[in-house]
Design a protein around this motif. Sequence first.
Motif, PDB file in Angstrom:
ATOM      1  N   LYS A  72      60.926 -50.505 -24.614  1.00 49.81           N
ATOM      2  CA  LYS A  72      61.489 -49.312 -23.769  1.00 49.81           C
ATOM      3  C   LYS A  72      62.954 -48.992 -24.514  1.00 49.81           C
ATOM      4  CE  LYS A  72      59.136 -49.260 -19.549  1.00 49.81           C
ATOM      5  NZ  LYS A  72      59.078 -49.543 -17.969  1.00 49.81           N
ATOM      6  N   ALA A  73      63.943 -50.219 -24.567  1.00 55.04           N
ATOM      7  CA  ALA A  73      64.968 -50.005 -25.140  1.00 55.04           C
ATOM      8  C   ALA A  73      64.997 -49.547 -26.572  1.00 55.04           C
ATOM      9  CB  ALA A  73      65.940 -51.438 -25.073  1.00 55.04           C
ATOM     10  N   ARG A  74      63.930 -50.092 -27.426  1.00 51.16           N
ATOM     11  CA  ARG A  74      63.664 -49.817 -28.796  1.00 51.16           C
ATOM     12  C   ARG A  74      63.584 -48.274 -29.079  1.00 51.16           C
ATOM     13  NH1 ARG A  74      59.581 -52.483 -32.923  1.00 51.16           N
ATOM     14  NH2 ARG A  74      59.797 -51.482 -34.706  1.00 51.16           N
ATOM     15  N   LYS A  78      65.509 -45.260 -30.708  1.00 49.94           N
ATOM     16  CA  LYS A  78      64.780 -44.427 -31.799  1.00 49.94           C
ATOM     17  C   LYS A  78      65.154 -42.829 -31.321  1.00 49.94           C
ATOM     18  CE  LYS A  78      60.354 -44.036 -33.736  1.00 49.94           C
ATOM     19  NZ  LYS A  78      58.822 -44.132 -33.538  1.00 49.94           N
ATOM     20  N   ASN A  79      65.085 -42.649 -30.026  1.00 48.18           N
ATOM     21  CA  ASN A  79      64.933 -41.246 -29.649  1.00 48.18           C
ATOM     22  C   ASN A  79      66.325 -40.602 -29.517  1.00 48.18           C
ATOM     23  OD1 ASN A  79      62.404 -40.875 -29.836  1.00 48.18           O
ATOM     24  ND2 ASN A  79      62.155 -41.575 -27.759  1.00 48.18           N
ATOM     25  N   GLN A  80      67.391 -41.575 -29.794  1.00 47.04           N
ATOM     26  CA  GLN A  80      68.927 -41.347 -29.455  1.00 47.04           C
ATOM     27  C   GLN A  80      69.139 -40.693 -30.885  1.00 47.04           C
ATOM     28  OE1 GLN A  80      71.303 -44.766 -29.008  1.00 47.04           O
ATOM     29  NE2 GLN A  80      73.096 -43.510 -28.517  1.00 47.04           N
ATOM     30  N   ALA A  81      70.001 -39.489 -30.601  1.00 44.76           N
ATOM     31  CA  ALA A  81      70.599 -38.633 -31.516  1.00 44.76           C
ATOM     32  C   ALA A  81      72.042 -38.932 -31.909  1.00 44.76           C
ATOM     33  CB  ALA A  81      70.557 -37.042 -31.213  1.00 44.76           C
ATOM     34  N   HIS A  82      72.432 -39.140 -33.155  1.00 42.59           N
ATOM     35  CA  HIS A  82      73.733 -39.634 -33.612  1.00 42.59           C
ATOM     36  C   HIS A  82      74.433 -38.104 -34.282  1.00 42.59           C
ATOM     37  CE1 HIS A  82      73.618 -43.822 -32.210  1.00 42.59           C
ATOM     38  NE2 HIS A  82      72.333 -43.734 -32.797  1.00 42.59           N
ATOM     39  N   THR A  83      75.353 -37.927 -33.764  1.00 42.53           N
ATOM     40  CA  THR A  83      76.057 -36.699 -34.365  1.00 42.53           C
ATOM     41  C   THR A  83      76.638 -37.223 -35.976  1.00 42.53           C
ATOM     42  OG1 THR A  83      76.807 -35.769 -32.667  1.00 42.53           O
ATOM     43  CG2 THR A  83      77.766 -35.050 -34.441  1.00 42.53           C
ATOM     44  N   VAL A  84      76.085 -36.374 -36.939  1.00 44.55           N
ATOM     45  CA  VAL A  84      76.094 -36.914 -38.229  1.00 44.55           C
ATOM     46  C   VAL A  84      76.799 -35.530 -38.937  1.00 44.55           C
ATOM     47  CG1 VAL A  84      75.450 -37.460 -40.470  1.00 44.55           C
ATOM     48  CG2 VAL A  84      74.219 -38.556 -38.316  1.00 44.55           C
ATOM     49  N   MET A 163      85.603 -25.646 -44.422  1.00 45.39           N
ATOM     50  CA  MET A 163      84.722 -24.960 -43.381  1.00 45.39           C
ATOM     51  C   MET A 163      83.589 -25.916 -42.875  1.00 45.39           C
ATOM     52  SD  MET A 163      82.256 -21.444 -43.670  1.00 45.39           S
ATOM     53  CE  MET A 163      81.286 -22.248 -44.737  1.00 45.39           C
ATOM     54  N   VAL A 164      83.457 -25.878 -41.745  1.00 51.20           N
ATOM     55  CA  VAL A 164      82.233 -26.900 -41.124  1.00 51.20           C
ATOM     56  C   VAL A 164      81.189 -25.948 -40.576  1.00 51.20           C
ATOM     57  CG1 VAL A 164      81.706 -28.304 -39.366  1.00 51.20           C
ATOM     58  CG2 VAL A 164      84.012 -28.666 -40.430  1.00 51.20           C
ATOM     59  N   LEU A 165      79.722 -26.247 -40.978  1.00 56.09           N
ATOM     60  CA  LEU A 165      78.889 -25.484 -40.581  1.00 56.09           C
ATOM     61  C   LEU A 165      78.122 -26.325 -39.445  1.00 56.09           C
ATOM     62  CD1 LEU A 165      77.494 -24.124 -43.875  1.00 56.09           C
ATOM     63  CD2 LEU A 165      78.514 -22.706 -42.058  1.00 56.09           C
ATOM     64  N   GLY A 166      77.641 -25.662 -38.343  1.00 58.09           N
ATOM     65  CA  GLY A 166      76.867 -26.604 -37.236  1.00 58.09           C
ATOM     66  C   GLY A 166      75.550 -25.736 -37.341  1.00 58.09           C
ATOM     67  N   PRO A 167      74.559 -26.698 -37.026  1.00 57.02           N
ATOM     68  CA  PRO A 167      73.128 -26.313 -36.870  1.00 57.02           C
ATOM     69  C   PRO A 167      72.646 -25.400 -35.673  1.00 57.02           C
ATOM     70  CG  PRO A 167      73.337 -28.480 -36.405  1.00 57.02           C
ATOM     71  CD  PRO A 167      74.726 -28.203 -36.812  1.00 57.02           C
ATOM     72  N   HIS A 168      72.059 -24.609 -35.607  1.00 58.75           N
ATOM     73  CA  HIS A 168      71.402 -23.827 -34.573  1.00 58.75           C
ATOM     74  C   HIS A 168      70.280 -24.769 -33.755  1.00 58.75           C
ATOM     75  CE1 HIS A 168      73.062 -20.010 -35.553  1.00 58.75           C
ATOM     76  NE2 HIS A 168      72.467 -19.813 -36.356  1.00 58.75           N
ATOM     77  N   LYS A 169      69.750 -25.580 -34.332  1.00 61.34           N
ATOM     78  CA  LYS A 169      69.041 -26.589 -33.747  1.00 61.34           C
ATOM     79  C   LYS A 169      69.615 -28.025 -33.457  1.00 61.34           C
ATOM     80  CE  LYS A 169      64.803 -26.574 -35.777  1.00 61.34           C
ATOM     81  NZ  LYS A 169      63.979 -26.670 -36.806  1.00 61.34           N
ATOM     82  N   LYS A 170      69.202 -28.634 -32.190  1.00 58.67           N
ATOM     83  CA  LYS A 170      69.907 -29.628 -31.901  1.00 58.67           C
ATOM     84  C   LYS A 170      69.357 -30.894 -32.566  1.00 58.67           C
ATOM     85  CE  LYS A 170      71.174 -28.567 -27.123  1.00 58.67           C
ATOM     86  NZ  LYS A 170      70.962 -28.783 -25.600  1.00 58.67           N
ATOM     87  N   LYS A 171      69.889 -32.069 -32.937  1.00 59.83           N
ATOM     88  CA  LYS A 171      69.449 -33.073 -33.403  1.00 59.83           C
ATOM     89  C   LYS A 171      68.076 -33.551 -33.045  1.00 59.83           C
ATOM     90  CE  LYS A 171      69.969 -36.595 -36.661  1.00 59.83           C
ATOM     91  NZ  LYS A 171      70.257 -36.169 -38.020  1.00 59.83           N
ATOM     92  N   THR A 172      68.272 -33.753 -31.595  1.00 62.23           N
ATOM     93  CA  THR A 172      66.716 -34.116 -31.034  1.00 62.23           C
ATOM     94  C   THR A 172      65.705 -33.420 -31.199  1.00 62.23           C
ATOM     95  OG1 THR A 172      67.537 -33.035 -29.007  1.00 62.23           O
ATOM     96  CG2 THR A 172      68.146 -35.365 -29.112  1.00 62.23           C
ATOM     97  N   GLU A 173      66.045 -32.043 -31.304  1.00 67.39           N
ATOM     98  CA  GLU A 173      64.776 -31.073 -31.442  1.00 67.39           C
ATOM     99  C   GLU A 173      64.253 -31.359 -32.993  1.00 67.39           C
ATOM    100  OE1 GLU A 173      66.367 -27.273 -30.850  1.00 67.39           O
ATOM    101  OE2 GLU A 173      66.444 -27.460 -28.469  1.00 67.39           O
ATOM    102  N   ALA A 174      65.204 -31.592 -33.866  1.00 70.56           N
ATOM    103  CA  ALA A 174      64.828 -31.885 -35.288  1.00 70.56           C
ATOM    104  C   ALA A 174      64.043 -32.993 -35.436  1.00 70.56           C
ATOM    105  CB  ALA A 174      66.239 -31.606 -36.247  1.00 70.56           C
ATOM    106  N   MET A 175      64.354 -34.051 -34.950  1.00 70.54           N
ATOM    107  CA  MET A 175      63.998 -35.326 -34.922  1.00 70.54           C
ATOM    108  C   MET A 175      62.366 -35.348 -34.447  1.00 70.54           C
ATOM    109  SD  MET A 175      67.073 -37.835 -33.794  1.00 70.54           S
ATOM    110  CE  MET A 175      65.959 -39.259 -33.573  1.00 70.54           C
ATOM    111  N   ALA A 176      62.217 -34.427 -33.043  1.00 70.99           N
ATOM    112  CA  ALA A 176      60.904 -34.289 -32.574  1.00 70.99           C
ATOM    113  C   ALA A 176      60.035 -33.403 -33.510  1.00 70.99           C
ATOM    114  CB  ALA A 176      61.115 -33.608 -31.149  1.00 70.99           C
ATOM    115  N   GLU A 177      60.796 -32.395 -34.006  1.00 70.11           N
ATOM    116  CA  GLU A 177      59.880 -31.623 -35.000  1.00 70.11           C
ATOM    117  C   GLU A 177      59.511 -32.495 -36.286  1.00 70.11           C
ATOM    118  OE1 GLU A 177      61.521 -28.004 -35.964  1.00 70.11           O
ATOM    119  OE2 GLU A 177      61.733 -27.244 -33.756  1.00 70.11           O
TER     120      GLU A 177
END
Length: 237
Positions: A72-74, A78-84, A163-177
């Motif tokens: 469960k911890a693993r 795996k599903n944890q999203a890190h801001t990159v 300049m910094v661009l931010g994604p419309h899609k969250k990291k967790t959503e991108a990983m799930a897709e």
Amino acid sequence: MSTEPRINDRIRVPEVRLVGPSGEQVGIVPLAKALELAQEYDLDLVEVAATARPPVCKLMDYGKFKYESAMKAREARKNQAHTVIKEMKLRPKIDPHDYDTKKGHVVRFLKQGDKVKITIMFRGREQSRPELGFRLLQRLADDVQDLGFVESAPKQDGRNMIMVLGPHKKKTEAMAEARAAADARKAERQGRGPVADQADDAEGEVAEVEETEAVEAADDDAEAAEVEQPAEASQDV
């Protein structure tokens, strides 16, 4: 200090509040009785609430419990999203082909749910033309507006403009897709058989090699452009 719970003979109290294998409440029983029940069920007596009075213990397969907890911890990691924050560097007088290559990388980063730091590097007399960098950053922001937004507006930082661009899609959503797409491709390959798998693997390897060669070529072109830039500045004099 160990965080492992005390089990079986390591429990040193006269009595415990016992919970059965299925979660049923047995009640307060002497420690010896609890250990006897553990042997009858072929299970472990595990102290799950050491600070309670008396401590709460449960009958369980401790080895299986540790394995399931580790899995469960693993999965949670795996599903944890890190801001990159990725970085892409451009020159004010970038070649159209190089621009398209760099923009492709920015698109890929935003699709993955990562932020992108865009840096315009000025050389020589280019520093007196900050509007060139601003227009280039604005053009890039407009080209990828469907995938990202300007999180940090262009600003001058020494010889660079950032300049910094931010994604419309969250990291967790991108990983799930990405996982869903990978699972779909895997299911499709399994349905077509091993021959199709080998063909897909070969095609993927060729595409990966071609992409790597394209990126290396683009980087070589960018380095060459940086070397030639002082000559262009001298011609402007």
